[in-house]
Design an enzyme around this catalytic site. Structure first.
Site, PDB file in Angstrom:
ATOM      1  N   GLY A 120      24.156  47.859  36.487  1.00 15.33           N
ATOM      2  CA  GLY A 120      23.839  48.712  35.339  1.00 15.33           C
ATOM      3  C   GLY A 120      25.027  49.584  34.966  1.00 15.33           C
TER       4      GLY A 120
ATOM      5  N   GLY B   5      25.220  54.268  29.988  1.00 16.15           N
ATOM      6  CA  GLY B   5      24.532  55.461  30.481  1.00 16.15           C
ATOM      7  C   GLY B   5      25.088  56.008  31.799  1.00 16.15           C
TER       8      GLY B   5
ATOM      9  NE  ARG C 254      19.528  42.758  31.003  1.00 13.74           N
ATOM     10  CZ  ARG C 254      18.521  43.272  30.343  1.00 13.74           C
ATOM     11  NH1 ARG C 254      17.392  42.610  30.256  1.00 13.74           N
ATOM     12  NH2 ARG C 254      18.613  44.454  29.757  1.00 13.74           N
ATOM     13  CG  ASP C 255      25.392  42.439  25.991  1.00 13.52           C
ATOM     14  OD1 ASP C 255      26.439  41.774  25.877  1.00 13.52           O
ATOM     15  OD2 ASP C 255      24.809  42.958  25.015  1.00 13.52           O
TER      16      ASP C 255
ATOM     17  CB  SER D 115      14.839  57.135  42.454  1.00 16.53           C
ATOM     18  OG  SER D 115      13.452  57.244  42.234  1.00 16.53           O
TER      19      SER D 115
ATOM     20  CE1 TYR E 112      12.226  54.141  35.063  1.00 16.10           C
ATOM     21  CE2 TYR E 112      11.362  56.378  35.115  1.00 16.10           C
ATOM     22  CZ  TYR E 112      12.426  55.505  35.182  1.00 16.10           C
ATOM     23  OH  TYR E 112      13.695  56.003  35.365  1.00 16.10           O
TER      24      TYR E 112
ATOM     25  CE  LYS F 161      14.014  54.057  38.098  1.00 12.68           C
ATOM     26  NZ  LYS F 161      15.369  53.563  38.420  1.00 12.68           N
TER      27      LYS F 161
HETATM   28  N1  LIG Z   1      18.071  58.239  31.136  1.00 12.94           N
HETATM   29  C1  LIG Z   1      17.200  58.928  31.839  1.00 12.94           C
HETATM   30  O1  LIG Z   1      16.585  59.879  31.329  1.00 12.94           O
HETATM   31  C2  LIG Z   1      16.945  58.580  33.287  1.00 12.94           C
HETATM   32  C3  LIG Z   1      16.264  59.531  34.068  1.00 12.94           C
HETATM   33  C4  LIG Z   1      16.012  59.217  35.398  1.00 12.94           C
HETATM   34  C5  LIG Z   1      16.435  58.021  35.936  1.00 12.94           C
HETATM   35  N2  LIG Z   1      17.097  57.103  35.146  1.00 12.94           N
HETATM   36  C6  LIG Z   1      17.503  55.853  35.769  1.00 12.94           C
HETATM   37  O2  LIG Z   1      18.912  55.762  35.714  1.00 12.94           O
HETATM   38  C7  LIG Z   1      19.308  54.388  35.680  1.00 12.94           C
HETATM   39  C8  LIG Z   1      20.269  54.188  34.539  1.00 12.94           C
HETATM   40  O3  LIG Z   1      19.580  54.463  33.326  1.00 12.94           O
HETATM   41  P1  LIG Z   1      20.326  54.855  31.979  1.00 12.94           P
HETATM   42  O4  LIG Z   1      19.510  55.880  31.337  1.00 12.94           O
HETATM   43  O5  LIG Z   1      21.761  55.069  32.261  1.00 12.94           O
HETATM   44  O6  LIG Z   1      20.077  53.492  31.161  1.00 12.94           O
HETATM   45  P2  LIG Z   1      20.996  52.646  30.154  1.00 12.94           P
HETATM   46  O7  LIG Z   1      21.994  53.488  29.475  1.00 12.94           O
HETATM   47  O8  LIG Z   1      20.018  51.870  29.323  1.00 12.94           O
HETATM   48  O9  LIG Z   1      21.727  51.635  31.146  1.00 12.94           O
HETATM   49  C9  LIG Z   1      20.995  50.680  31.844  1.00 12.94           C
HETATM   50  C10 LIG Z   1      21.978  49.702  32.447  1.00 12.94           C
HETATM   51  O10 LIG Z   1      21.238  48.746  33.210  1.00 12.94           O
HETATM   52  C11 LIG Z   1      21.570  47.428  32.749  1.00 12.94           C
HETATM   53  N3  LIG Z   1      20.385  46.602  32.940  1.00 12.94           N
HETATM   54  C12 LIG Z   1      19.147  46.766  32.429  1.00 12.94           C
HETATM   55  N4  LIG Z   1      18.339  45.774  32.822  1.00 12.94           N
HETATM   56  C13 LIG Z   1      19.102  44.968  33.630  1.00 12.94           C
HETATM   57  C14 LIG Z   1      18.856  43.768  34.335  1.00 12.94           C
HETATM   58  N5  LIG Z   1      17.647  43.170  34.314  1.00 12.94           N
HETATM   59  N6  LIG Z   1      19.868  43.208  35.040  1.00 12.94           N
HETATM   60  C15 LIG Z   1      21.095  43.789  35.069  1.00 12.94           C
HETATM   61  N7  LIG Z   1      21.386  44.919  34.424  1.00 12.94           N
HETATM   62  C16 LIG Z   1      20.401  45.498  33.705  1.00 12.94           C
HETATM   63  C17 LIG Z   1      21.971  47.616  31.288  1.00 12.94           C
HETATM   64  O11 LIG Z   1      22.815  46.590  30.788  1.00 12.94           O
HETATM   65  P3  LIG Z   1      22.211  45.224  30.137  1.00 12.94           P
HETATM   66  O12 LIG Z   1      21.117  45.647  29.213  1.00 12.94           O
HETATM   67  O13 LIG Z   1      23.367  44.574  29.448  1.00 12.94           O
HETATM   68  O14 LIG Z   1      21.723  44.406  31.276  1.00 12.94           O
HETATM   69  C18 LIG Z   1      22.768  48.906  31.404  1.00 12.94           C
HETATM   70  O15 LIG Z   1      24.054  48.651  31.909  1.00 12.94           O
HETATM   71  C19 LIG Z   1      18.018  53.580  35.547  1.00 12.94           C
HETATM   72  O16 LIG Z   1      17.654  53.078  36.799  1.00 12.94           O
HETATM   73  C20 LIG Z   1      17.024  54.607  35.062  1.00 12.94           C
HETATM   74  O17 LIG Z   1      15.696  54.265  35.400  1.00 12.94           O
HETATM   75  C21 LIG Z   1      17.366  57.372  33.841  1.00 12.94           C
END
Ligand SMILES: NC(=O)c1ccc[n+]([C@@H]2O[C@H](COP(=O)([O-])OP(=O)(O)OC[C@H]3O[C@@H](n4cnc5c(N)ncnc54)[C@H](OP(=O)(O)O)[C@@H]3O)[C@@H](O)[C@H]2O)c1
Length: 273
Positions: free
Chosen positions: A10, A14, A35-36, A141, A155, A159
Protein backbone atom coordinates in the site's frame (compact mmCIF):
# COMPACT_ATOMS: atom_id res chain seq x y z
CA UNK A 1 16.67 3.35 8.67
CA UNK A 2 19.91 4.05 6.80
CA UNK A 3 20.76 1.16 4.43
CA UNK A 4 17.77 -0.85 5.63
CA UNK A 5 15.35 -2.47 3.18
CA UNK A 6 11.90 -1.08 4.02
CA UNK A 7 9.09 -2.84 2.14
CA UNK A 8 5.68 -1.14 2.23
CA UNK A 9 2.46 -2.72 1.00
CA UNK A 10 0.00 0.00 0.00
CA UNK A 11 3.02 2.24 -0.51
CA UNK A 12 1.61 4.03 -3.56
CA UNK A 13 -0.80 6.30 -1.69
CA UNK A 14 -1.75 8.01 1.57
CA UNK A 15 -0.06 6.81 4.76
CA UNK A 16 2.04 4.18 2.93
CA UNK A 17 3.40 6.76 0.50
CA UNK A 18 4.20 9.23 3.29
CA UNK A 19 6.05 6.43 5.11
CA UNK A 20 7.96 5.66 1.90
CA UNK A 21 9.04 9.29 1.49
CA UNK A 22 10.22 9.57 5.10
CA UNK A 23 11.99 6.19 5.09
CA UNK A 24 13.77 7.07 1.83
CA UNK A 25 14.76 10.47 3.22
CA UNK A 26 16.30 8.60 6.19
CA UNK A 27 18.44 6.57 3.76
CA UNK A 28 16.39 3.36 3.47
CA UNK A 29 16.19 1.18 0.37
CA UNK A 30 12.44 1.33 -0.25
CA UNK A 31 10.20 -1.19 -2.03
CA UNK A 32 6.54 -0.46 -2.74
CA UNK A 33 3.78 -2.98 -3.48
CA UNK A 34 0.22 -2.08 -4.54
CA UNK A 35 -2.10 -3.08 -7.39
CA UNK A 36 -2.03 -0.17 -9.84
CA UNK A 37 1.34 0.06 -11.74
CA UNK A 38 0.61 3.66 -12.79
CA UNK A 39 0.08 4.79 -9.20
CA UNK A 40 3.24 2.90 -8.18
CA UNK A 41 5.31 4.71 -10.83
CA UNK A 42 3.93 8.10 -9.77
CA UNK A 43 4.61 7.26 -6.12
CA UNK A 44 8.20 6.22 -6.89
CA UNK A 45 8.75 9.57 -8.66
CA UNK A 46 7.36 11.41 -5.66
CA UNK A 47 9.61 9.49 -3.25
CA UNK A 48 12.63 10.27 -5.47
CA UNK A 49 11.65 13.95 -5.64
CA UNK A 50 11.33 14.10 -1.83
CA UNK A 51 14.55 12.17 -1.21
CA UNK A 52 16.88 12.76 -4.20
CA UNK A 53 19.84 11.13 -2.44
CA UNK A 54 17.87 7.96 -1.67
CA UNK A 55 18.72 4.67 -3.41
CA UNK A 56 16.53 3.50 -6.33
CA UNK A 57 12.89 2.80 -5.36
CA UNK A 58 11.72 -0.72 -6.27
CA UNK A 59 8.06 -1.22 -7.16
CA UNK A 60 6.04 -4.35 -7.92
CA UNK A 61 2.33 -4.56 -8.67
CA UNK A 62 0.39 -7.19 -6.69
CA UNK A 63 -2.94 -7.66 -4.97
CA UNK A 64 -2.14 -8.41 -1.32
CA UNK A 65 -5.23 -10.64 -1.15
CA UNK A 66 -3.58 -12.96 -3.72
CA UNK A 67 -0.92 -14.80 -1.70
CA UNK A 68 1.01 -16.17 -4.69
CA UNK A 69 1.17 -12.76 -6.40
CA UNK A 70 2.16 -11.01 -3.17
CA UNK A 71 4.91 -13.52 -2.35
CA UNK A 72 6.28 -13.22 -5.91
CA UNK A 73 6.38 -9.41 -5.54
CA UNK A 74 8.15 -9.69 -2.17
CA UNK A 75 10.73 -12.10 -3.61
CA UNK A 76 11.35 -9.67 -6.50
CA UNK A 77 11.83 -6.84 -3.97
CA UNK A 78 14.30 -8.99 -2.01
CA UNK A 79 16.22 -9.74 -5.21
CA UNK A 80 16.48 -6.00 -5.90
CA UNK A 81 16.98 -4.60 -2.39
CA UNK A 82 18.12 -7.54 -0.23
CA UNK A 83 16.30 -9.21 2.65
CA UNK A 84 13.50 -7.14 4.16
CA UNK A 85 14.58 -5.35 7.36
CA UNK A 86 11.31 -3.49 7.96
CA UNK A 87 7.93 -4.67 6.66
CA UNK A 88 5.10 -2.13 6.82
CA UNK A 89 1.65 -3.41 5.86
CA UNK A 90 -0.39 -0.35 4.95
CA UNK A 91 -2.50 -1.77 2.07
CA UNK A 92 -6.08 -1.55 3.20
CA UNK A 93 -9.65 -0.88 2.18
CA UNK A 94 -12.66 0.52 4.04
CA UNK A 95 -16.29 0.50 3.00
CA UNK A 96 -18.41 2.01 5.76
CA UNK A 97 -22.20 1.89 5.70
CA UNK A 98 -25.25 0.53 7.49
CA UNK A 99 -24.88 -3.18 8.21
CA UNK A 100 -28.13 -4.05 6.44
CA UNK A 101 -26.91 -2.40 3.23
CA UNK A 102 -23.40 -3.91 3.02
CA UNK A 103 -23.26 -7.16 1.01
CA UNK A 104 -21.40 -10.12 2.51
CA UNK A 105 -18.88 -9.88 -0.36
CA UNK A 106 -17.65 -6.56 1.10
CA UNK A 107 -17.04 -8.18 4.51
CA UNK A 108 -15.09 -10.97 2.78
CA UNK A 109 -13.05 -8.61 0.61
CA UNK A 110 -12.23 -6.31 3.54
CA UNK A 111 -10.96 -9.26 5.58
CA UNK A 112 -9.05 -10.64 2.55
CA UNK A 113 -7.15 -7.37 2.01
CA UNK A 114 -6.77 -5.94 5.52
CA UNK A 115 -6.16 -9.13 7.49
CA UNK A 116 -5.03 -11.85 5.08
CA UNK A 117 -3.08 -9.34 2.96
CA UNK A 118 -1.07 -8.53 6.10
CA UNK A 119 -0.76 -12.15 7.19
CA UNK A 120 0.62 -13.29 3.80
CA UNK A 121 3.28 -10.55 3.82
CA UNK A 122 4.32 -11.31 7.40
CA UNK A 123 4.51 -15.05 6.60
CA UNK A 124 6.74 -14.30 3.60
CA UNK A 125 9.36 -12.22 5.44
CA UNK A 126 9.56 -13.65 8.97
CA UNK A 127 11.64 -16.80 8.20
CA UNK A 128 14.46 -14.65 6.83
CA UNK A 129 14.14 -12.10 9.67
CA UNK A 130 14.26 -14.87 12.29
CA UNK A 131 17.23 -16.53 10.59
CA UNK A 132 19.12 -13.20 10.63
CA UNK A 133 18.01 -12.45 14.23
CA UNK A 134 16.60 -9.03 13.40
CA UNK A 135 13.72 -7.30 11.66
CA UNK A 136 10.68 -5.12 12.27
CA UNK A 137 7.05 -5.85 11.39
CA UNK A 138 4.74 -2.82 11.39
CA UNK A 139 1.01 -3.35 10.83
CA UNK A 140 -1.28 -0.42 10.13
CA UNK A 141 -4.55 -0.99 11.96
CA UNK A 142 -6.96 1.84 12.87
CA UNK A 143 -8.76 3.44 15.80
CA UNK A 144 -11.54 1.10 14.63
CA UNK A 145 -9.22 -1.76 15.61
CA UNK A 146 -9.50 -0.64 19.24
CA UNK A 147 -13.20 0.05 19.50
CA UNK A 148 -16.09 -0.94 17.21
CA UNK A 149 -18.06 1.94 15.75
CA UNK A 150 -21.44 2.48 14.13
CA UNK A 151 -21.00 2.07 10.36
CA UNK A 152 -17.79 -0.01 10.56
CA UNK A 153 -19.23 -3.55 10.76
CA UNK A 154 -17.09 -4.63 7.77
CA UNK A 155 -13.95 -2.60 8.53
CA UNK A 156 -13.55 -2.81 12.33
CA UNK A 157 -13.40 -6.65 12.50
CA UNK A 158 -10.56 -6.68 9.96
CA UNK A 159 -8.59 -4.18 12.05
CA UNK A 160 -9.46 -6.01 15.31
CA UNK A 161 -8.10 -9.16 13.65
CA UNK A 162 -4.78 -7.40 13.10
CA UNK A 163 -4.66 -6.52 16.78
CA UNK A 164 -5.14 -10.15 17.81
CA UNK A 165 -2.54 -11.21 15.27
CA UNK A 166 0.02 -8.59 16.34
CA UNK A 167 -0.47 -9.26 20.06
CA UNK A 168 -0.06 -13.01 19.55
CA UNK A 169 2.88 -12.72 17.16
CA UNK A 170 4.85 -10.21 19.25
CA UNK A 171 5.82 -12.68 21.98
CA UNK A 172 6.61 -15.42 19.48
CA UNK A 173 9.03 -13.32 17.44
CA UNK A 174 10.67 -11.44 20.32
CA UNK A 175 13.14 -14.23 21.22
CA UNK A 176 14.23 -14.28 17.57
CA UNK A 177 15.07 -10.56 17.69
CA UNK A 178 12.14 -9.52 15.50
CA UNK A 179 9.87 -6.73 16.79
CA UNK A 180 6.19 -6.28 16.03
CA UNK A 181 4.38 -2.94 16.12
CA UNK A 182 0.76 -2.09 15.42
CA UNK A 183 -0.36 1.41 14.51
CA UNK A 184 -3.79 2.85 15.32
CA UNK A 185 -4.15 6.00 13.18
CA UNK A 186 -7.08 8.39 13.63
CA UNK A 187 -8.91 9.86 10.59
CA UNK A 188 -6.19 10.77 8.08
CA UNK A 189 -6.57 12.95 5.01
CA UNK A 190 -5.96 10.38 2.23
CA UNK A 191 -7.73 9.09 -0.90
CA UNK A 192 -9.14 6.24 1.23
CA UNK A 193 -10.82 8.67 3.62
CA UNK A 194 -12.30 10.60 0.68
CA UNK A 195 -13.65 7.32 -0.72
CA UNK A 196 -14.99 6.29 2.70
CA UNK A 197 -16.81 9.58 3.08
CA UNK A 198 -18.93 8.71 0.03
CA UNK A 199 -20.73 5.94 1.96
CA UNK A 200 -20.01 6.88 5.60
CA UNK A 201 -23.16 7.34 7.68
CA UNK A 202 -23.51 10.73 9.41
CA UNK A 203 -23.34 8.91 12.76
CA UNK A 204 -19.90 7.48 11.88
CA UNK A 205 -18.63 10.92 10.84
CA UNK A 206 -19.81 12.38 14.16
CA UNK A 207 -18.11 9.60 16.15
CA UNK A 208 -14.76 9.69 14.36
CA UNK A 209 -14.52 13.50 14.42
CA UNK A 210 -13.18 13.34 18.02
CA UNK A 211 -9.77 12.11 16.83
CA UNK A 212 -9.37 15.15 14.53
CA UNK A 213 -8.10 14.98 10.95
CA UNK A 214 -4.43 14.11 10.57
CA UNK A 215 -2.16 14.43 7.57
CA UNK A 216 -0.56 11.26 6.19
CA UNK A 217 2.85 12.86 6.84
CA UNK A 218 2.07 13.38 10.55
CA UNK A 219 0.83 9.78 10.92
CA UNK A 220 3.95 8.53 9.13
CA UNK A 221 6.22 10.60 11.41
CA UNK A 222 4.48 9.27 14.54
CA UNK A 223 4.72 5.72 13.15
CA UNK A 224 8.43 5.83 12.36
CA UNK A 225 9.20 7.52 15.68
CA UNK A 226 7.17 4.87 17.55
CA UNK A 227 8.93 2.07 15.69
CA UNK A 228 12.33 3.69 16.32
CA UNK A 229 11.55 3.76 20.05
CA UNK A 230 10.52 0.09 19.92
CA UNK A 231 6.86 0.75 20.78
CA UNK A 232 4.43 -2.15 20.32
CA UNK A 233 1.29 0.01 20.04
CA UNK A 234 1.76 3.25 18.12
CA UNK A 235 -1.07 5.70 18.75
CA UNK A 236 -0.85 9.07 17.00
CA UNK A 237 -2.52 11.77 19.13
CA UNK A 238 -3.93 12.09 22.64
CA UNK A 239 -7.35 10.57 21.86
CA UNK A 240 -5.97 7.38 20.29
CA UNK A 241 -3.37 7.06 23.06
CA UNK A 242 -6.11 7.32 25.71
CA UNK A 243 -8.25 4.85 23.75
CA UNK A 244 -5.41 2.35 23.48
CA UNK A 245 -4.68 2.54 27.21
CA UNK A 246 -8.21 2.65 28.52
CA UNK A 247 -10.57 1.13 25.95
CA UNK A 248 -11.63 -1.90 28.01
CA UNK A 249 -11.95 0.13 31.21
CA UNK A 250 -14.02 2.89 29.66
CA UNK A 251 -16.02 0.69 27.27
CA UNK A 252 -19.36 1.21 29.10
CA UNK A 253 -18.86 4.99 29.09
CA UNK A 254 -17.83 4.91 25.41
CA UNK A 255 -20.94 2.92 24.47
CA UNK A 256 -23.12 5.41 26.34
CA UNK A 257 -21.39 8.35 24.65
CA UNK A 258 -21.51 6.74 21.18
CA UNK A 259 -25.23 5.97 21.54
CA UNK A 260 -25.86 9.54 22.64
CA UNK A 261 -23.97 10.97 19.62
CA UNK A 262 -25.74 8.68 17.13
CA UNK A 263 -29.13 9.50 18.70
CA UNK A 264 -28.35 13.23 18.35
CA UNK A 265 -27.41 12.77 14.67
CA UNK A 266 -30.66 10.85 14.05
CA UNK A 267 -32.67 13.46 15.93
CA UNK A 268 -31.18 16.21 13.74
CA UNK A 269 -31.93 14.24 10.57
CA UNK A 270 -35.66 13.79 11.45
CA UNK A 271 -36.26 17.26 12.94
CA UNK A 272 -37.42 19.70 10.21
CA UNK A 273 -35.37 22.91 10.11
N1 LIG B 1 -7.14 7.33 6.08
C1 LIG B 1 -7.58 7.08 7.29
O1 LIG B 1 -8.37 7.85 7.85
C2 LIG B 1 -7.12 5.84 8.02
C3 LIG B 1 -7.35 5.79 9.41
C4 LIG B 1 -6.94 4.65 10.09
C5 LIG B 1 -6.30 3.62 9.43
N2 LIG B 1 -6.09 3.70 8.07
C6 LIG B 1 -5.43 2.57 7.44
O2 LIG B 1 -4.21 3.02 6.87
C7 LIG B 1 -3.87 2.22 5.74
C8 LIG B 1 -3.56 3.12 4.58
O3 LIG B 1 -4.75 3.83 4.25
P1 LIG B 1 -4.73 5.20 3.45
O4 LIG B 1 -5.76 6.04 4.05
O5 LIG B 1 -3.34 5.67 3.30
O6 LIG B 1 -5.33 4.67 2.05
P2 LIG B 1 -4.99 5.02 0.52
O7 LIG B 1 -4.44 6.38 0.37
O8 LIG B 1 -6.24 4.66 -0.23
O9 LIG B 1 -3.87 3.95 0.18
C9 LIG B 1 -4.18 2.59 0.17
C10 LIG B 1 -3.02 1.86 -0.48
O10 LIG B 1 -3.30 0.46 -0.44
C11 LIG B 1 -3.22 -0.06 -1.78
N3 LIG B 1 -4.16 -1.17 -1.86
C12 LIG B 1 -5.50 -1.16 -1.65
N4 LIG B 1 -6.01 -2.38 -1.85
C13 LIG B 1 -4.95 -3.18 -2.17
C14 LIG B 1 -4.83 -4.55 -2.51
N5 LIG B 1 -5.89 -5.37 -2.55
N6 LIG B 1 -3.60 -5.04 -2.80
C15 LIG B 1 -2.51 -4.23 -2.77
N7 LIG B 1 -2.56 -2.93 -2.46
C16 LIG B 1 -3.78 -2.41 -2.17
C17 LIG B 1 -3.56 1.12 -2.68
O11 LIG B 1 -3.05 1.00 -4.00
P3 LIG B 1 -3.88 0.24 -5.18
O12 LIG B 1 -5.28 0.74 -5.09
O13 LIG B 1 -3.18 0.61 -6.45
O14 LIG B 1 -3.76 -1.21 -4.89
C18 LIG B 1 -2.81 2.23 -1.95
O15 LIG B 1 -1.44 2.17 -2.24
C19 LIG B 1 -5.06 1.29 5.51
O16 LIG B 1 -4.78 0.03 6.05
C20 LIG B 1 -6.17 1.97 6.27
O17 LIG B 1 -7.18 1.07 6.67
C21 LIG B 1 -6.47 4.79 7.37
Amino acid sequence: MRDQHVLITGGSSGIGLALACQAAAAGARVSLIARDPGKLATAASQVRADAPAAPEIFTAPADVADEAALVAAIRAAEAANGPVDVLITSAGVARPGHFAEIPVSVFEHTMAVNYFGTLYAVKAVTPSMCARGRGKIVMISSGAGLVGLFGYTAYAPSKFALRGFAESLRGELKPAGVTVSIVYPPDTDTPQLAEENLTKPQETKALTAAGGLWTAEAVARATLEGVRRGRFAVTPGVQLTALAWLHSLIAPVLRWSFDRTTAQVRQRSVTPR
